[in-house]
Design an enzyme around this catalytic site. Structure first.
Site, PDB file in Angstrom:
ATOM      1  CB  SER A  52      13.504   0.596  25.960  1.00 56.84           C
ATOM      2  OG  SER A  52      12.263   0.038  25.587  1.00 56.84           O
TER       3      SER A  52
ATOM      4  CE1 TYR B 140       6.583   0.847  26.898  1.00 55.01           C
ATOM      5  CE2 TYR B 140       8.383  -0.341  25.852  1.00 55.01           C
ATOM      6  CZ  TYR B 140       7.581   0.775  25.955  1.00 55.01           C
ATOM      7  OH  TYR B 140       7.785   1.838  25.096  1.00 55.01           O
TER       8      TYR B 140
ATOM      9  CB  THR C  19       6.299   3.133  30.053  1.00 58.58           C
ATOM     10  OG1 THR C  19       7.629   3.672  29.913  1.00 58.58           O
ATOM     11  CG2 THR C  19       5.427   3.707  28.959  1.00 58.58           C
TER      12      THR C  19
ATOM     13  CE  LYS D 146       9.162   7.976  28.627  1.00 59.04           C
ATOM     14  NZ  LYS D 146       8.170   7.657  27.587  1.00 59.04           N
TER      15      LYS D 146
ATOM     16  CG  HIS E 242       5.280   6.659  24.302  1.00 52.37           C
ATOM     17  ND1 HIS E 242       5.261   5.748  25.321  1.00 52.37           N
ATOM     18  CD2 HIS E 242       6.103   6.138  23.371  1.00 52.37           C
ATOM     19  CE1 HIS E 242       6.019   4.714  25.018  1.00 52.37           C
ATOM     20  NE2 HIS E 242       6.555   4.934  23.838  1.00 52.37           N
TER      21      HIS E 242
END
Length: 362
Positions: free
Chosen positions: A141, A165, A191, A279, A303
């Protein structure tokens, strides 16, 4: 007399996952040793609550609003039923799959989960090492408490992907992609549903968001471009001199409140010479847009119910998305997985692989 049916040999290199159950029983019989972690999926959350602090537990267990989306995820799995067949050649099962040209030992992937330092002192490094040991791809992440480089070292020769992100600053975005590519991350997972943090009562009631104090910001804090820009904006200071201000600047760029556009995916395609997976897809038209934008895959995901309260359960929309685009890109699944049967259901409905998140941290 009827002959016992022939069975193929166990696949070379394939893991005998069923041996884990035998190992548990042997440990109990011969050593009076019980499993450290419960094998009952309905007890995992309670066990995690016992061992985590309130803030840590609420962060991972909580969801958006009244958790209606989390409930929808589980309900979707309950509504699909298994219809078993008998007298089939099931002695040797081959769980191996291939994703984006790479052969994997099972259809499981470890979902990108941030701020793992609040769950265990080993942080993302320990989970990355474990993923390599058991042959499961690890997705790092952006909200990590360990750097891209350190996780790559811990992962060793394991398969690793990088979840983005997506910052508003293109120069910082490009720097993150270059670092991930240089350190052996094979697939970029973008994402789409977290351009702003949702209303999460479990965190709000504790007035706690880890990023505000620098926890989960290590990807940015270790980035040379972000560090340079912070020093420019704050003369005479490095990030370590004012972590709170650095956290504010990183959050403002990554969770800006402004979503990107389909056209902006061209930047990622130019800068990342590998597979790109989106995603957060929940709608058939968005899946078709992913195809039109030249994406390699999508992850049908809400999520884990952490972003939009009242959203559709991910499994509910999986079949129609697979029907619409499954022959044009790779469809993966995320959200609500709790058991092996859940994995089977998602695969049966067309997913090529399944991400597990909360279960890894339980």
């Amino acid at each position: 007399m009827p002959r016992v049916q022939d069975h193929p040999d166990h696949p070379e290199g394939g893991r005998k996952y069923g041996a884990f159950q035998t190992e548990i029983y042997n440990d109990g019989t011969l050593r009076n040793k019980l499993p450290t972690v419960t094998t009952d999926p309905n007890k995992l959350e309670g066990q995690a609550r016992q061992h985590l602090g309130a803030r840590s537990f609420n962060y991972v267990a909580g969801g958006a609003g009244e958790k209606a989306t989390m409930d929808a995820n589980r309900l979707a799995f309950r509504q699909w039923k298994m219809v078993p067949r008998m007298l089939r050649p099931t002695t040797h099962r081959d769980l191996r799959i291939e994703l984006f040209g790479q052969k994997l030992e099972s259809p499981l992937l470890i979902a990108p989960v941030g701020v793992q330092t609040i769950f265990h002192s080993d942080k993302e490094l320990g989970v990355a090492e474990m993923a390599t040991e058991i042959g499961i791809p690890y997705i790092l992440s952006t909200a990590s408490s360990s750097s891209i480089e350190d996780v790559a070292k811990a992962s060793g020769d394991g398969t690793r992907w990088f979840q983005l992100y997506w910052p508003q600053d293109d120069e910082i975005t490009i720097s993150l992609l270059k670092r991930a590519k240089f350190n052996g991350y094979k697939v970029l997972v973008v994402t789409l549903d977290t351009w702003a943090l949702s209303w999460r009562p479990a965190d709000l009631d504790n007035a706690y968001v880890p990023f505000a104090s620098g926890i989960g910001d290590q990807t940015g804090f270790s980035d040379p471009v972000f560090r340079r820009k912070f020093a420019t904006n704050n003369p005479g200071k490095e990030i370590e001199d004012d972590v709170l201000q650095a956290s504010r600047e990183w959050e403002a760029d990554v969770f800006s409140g402004a979503a990107h556009t389909w056209e902006q995916l061209d930047l990622l395609k130019r800068e990342w010479n590998g597979p790109i997976v989106l995603k957060g897809i929940q709608h058939v038209e968005d899946a078709r847009m992913a195809v039109q934008s030249g994406m390699d895959g999508i992850i049908v995901s809400n999520h884990g119910g952490r972003q939009l309260d009242g959203a559709v359960g991910s499994l509910e929309v999986l079949p129609e998305i697979v029907e619409a685009v499954g022959d044009q890109l790779t469809v993966l699944f995320d959200s609500g997985i709790r058991t092996g049967v859940d994995v089977i259901k998602a695969l049966s409905l067309g997913a090529k692989g399944v991400l597990i998140g909360r279960l890894v941290l339980a």
